[in-house]
Write a protein that holds these residues in place. Structure first.
Motif, PDB file in Angstrom:
ATOM      1  N   MET A  88       0.778  -1.272   0.042  1.00 48.25           N
ATOM      2  CA  MET A  88      -0.079  -0.064  -0.045  1.00 48.25           C
ATOM      3  C   MET A  88       1.030   1.232  -0.031  1.00 48.25           C
ATOM      4  SD  MET A  88      -2.989  -1.001  -0.475  1.00 48.25           S
ATOM      5  CE  MET A  88      -3.756   0.311  -0.538  1.00 48.25           C
ATOM      6  N   ASP A  89       2.085   1.242   0.598  1.00 49.11           N
ATOM      7  CA  ASP A  89       2.979   2.438   0.546  1.00 49.11           C
ATOM      8  C   ASP A  89       3.371   2.723  -1.090  1.00 49.11           C
ATOM      9  OD1 ASP A  89       2.966   2.798   3.407  1.00 49.11           O
ATOM     10  OD2 ASP A  89       5.023   1.747   3.354  1.00 49.11           O
ATOM     11  N   HIS A  92       0.007   4.162  -2.904  1.00 49.55           N
ATOM     12  CA  HIS A  92      -0.388   5.460  -2.448  1.00 49.55           C
ATOM     13  C   HIS A  92       0.639   6.559  -3.112  1.00 49.55           C
ATOM     14  CE1 HIS A  92      -3.706   5.075  -0.048  1.00 49.55           C
ATOM     15  NE2 HIS A  92      -3.232   3.930   0.364  1.00 49.55           N
ATOM     16  N   GLN A  93       2.004   5.895  -3.243  1.00 48.30           N
ATOM     17  CA  GLN A  93       2.918   7.089  -4.067  1.00 48.30           C
ATOM     18  C   GLN A  93       2.596   7.286  -5.286  1.00 48.30           C
ATOM     19  OE1 GLN A  93       7.082   5.279  -3.878  1.00 48.30           O
ATOM     20  NE2 GLN A  93       6.777   4.878  -1.813  1.00 48.30           N
ATOM     21  N   GLN A  94       1.814   6.389  -6.028  1.00 51.15           N
ATOM     22  CA  GLN A  94       1.358   6.820  -7.399  1.00 51.15           C
ATOM     23  C   GLN A  94       2.338   7.145  -8.357  1.00 51.15           C
ATOM     24  OE1 GLN A  94      -2.269   9.147  -7.655  1.00 51.15           O
ATOM     25  NE2 GLN A  94      -3.090   8.551  -5.498  1.00 51.15           N
ATOM     26  N   ILE A 118      -7.987   4.556  -5.642  1.00 53.85           N
ATOM     27  CA  ILE A 118      -6.723   5.024  -5.077  1.00 53.85           C
ATOM     28  C   ILE A 118      -6.031   5.928  -6.107  1.00 53.85           C
ATOM     29  CG2 ILE A 118      -4.635   4.845  -3.576  1.00 53.85           C
ATOM     30  CD1 ILE A 118      -5.779   2.527  -2.377  1.00 53.85           C
ATOM     31  N   ASP A 119      -5.637   4.974  -7.212  1.00 53.11           N
ATOM     32  CA  ASP A 119      -4.727   5.575  -8.380  1.00 53.11           C
ATOM     33  C   ASP A 119      -5.501   5.162  -9.643  1.00 53.11           C
ATOM     34  OD1 ASP A 119      -3.051   6.274 -10.346  1.00 53.11           O
ATOM     35  OD2 ASP A 119      -1.406   5.145  -9.388  1.00 53.11           O
TER      36      ASP A 119
END
Length: 253
Positions: A88-89, A92-94, A118-119
């Motif tokens: 998930m890290d 979330h960085q996308q 999320i992305d």
């Protein structure tokens, strides 16, 4: 990077992401093992598998108990960094183009749907349900060709340990670039269609294994027995390594 229990761990999150970016910049394919109790036990029972894990860029510490062992034996503080967290890290960085390999199509469909919230870019990334077969029977050249065509930078693999680590080691020679990370049950956790992760308080209390036993009793009890059976020998061997290091340090001084 530090070596304990015959595994090269990277406990520093900043160093983990720095190594990933460096490998991608240099177009140097590699893989990261997410080392839980099963990997810990298997590494110390199977010399061939030990070489597979040692051939990784490094391992991150998925086990909540290894930090406790290290505090007991060495008096040092290290933190767990589990597969679902690094997964998930990075989501979330996308930042990266990714591919998702393994598990079943319904799980992948649910995973794509949830991660795309999320992305949105993830909706157009590659989700591939690997066929259920022995690890030696995959067409690694064909998989590598598809990954190269896709341009994936981070390649998530979810086949379960120890199969997923062997899969990555066999795929690596065919890749032109990309960092593979084996995340086991993370696909299931975030698909919304299968096993959820234990509540946070259970993770913090090092009781996540109880939740997993409740969800998948047959599979998890077998794994727990493997770990428990191996543990006394592992702790004894690491304690002896500590004594040898102290003795060598005293001789050098």
């Amino acid at each position: 990077m530090e070596k304990y229990f015959n595994i090269r761990y990277e406990f520093d999150k900043h160093a983990v992401f720095q190594a990933i970016d460096e490998a991608l910049l240099l177009k140097k394919p590699g893989y990261i093992c997410v080392s839980d109790g099963v990997i810990l036990a298997t590494v110390n029972r199977d010399p061939v598998y030990c070489q597979v894990v040692d051939g990784a860029m490094f391992s991150i510490c998925d086990s909540g108990y290894v930090p406790l062992y290290l505090r007991w034996i060495y008096g040092i503080k290290r933190k767990q960094y589990c597969g679902s967290e690094i997964f998930m890290d990075i989501i979330h960085q996308q930042r990266y183009r990714m591919a998702f390999l393994g598990t079943t199509q319904p799980t992948l469909d649910g995973l794509k749907r949830n991660l795309s919230e999320i992305d949105p870019r993830i909706h157009d990334m590659w989700f591939y349900a690997l066929p259920y077969k022995p690890v030696d029977e995959f067409d690694y050249q064909a998989i590598a060709n598809m990954l190269d065509k896709d341009g994936a930078e981070i390649i998530w693999v979810a086949l379960g340990a120890p199969k997923q680590e062997i899969f990555m080691s066999k795929l690596k020679p065919y890749l032109k670039r990309g960092v593979m990370i084996a995340v086991g049950a993370a696909f299931k956790f975030y698909s919304g269609t299968d096993v959820n992760r234990a509540p946070y308080w259970m993770v913090r209390a090092h009781m996540e294994f109880l939740y997993r036993i409740y969800c998948e009793p047959k599979k998890q009890l077998r794994r727990c027995w493997l770990i428990v059976e191996s543990l006394p020998k592992l702790l004894f061997q690491e304690w002896n390594r500590k004594r040898r290091r102290k003795k060598l340090a005293g001789t050098a001084g």
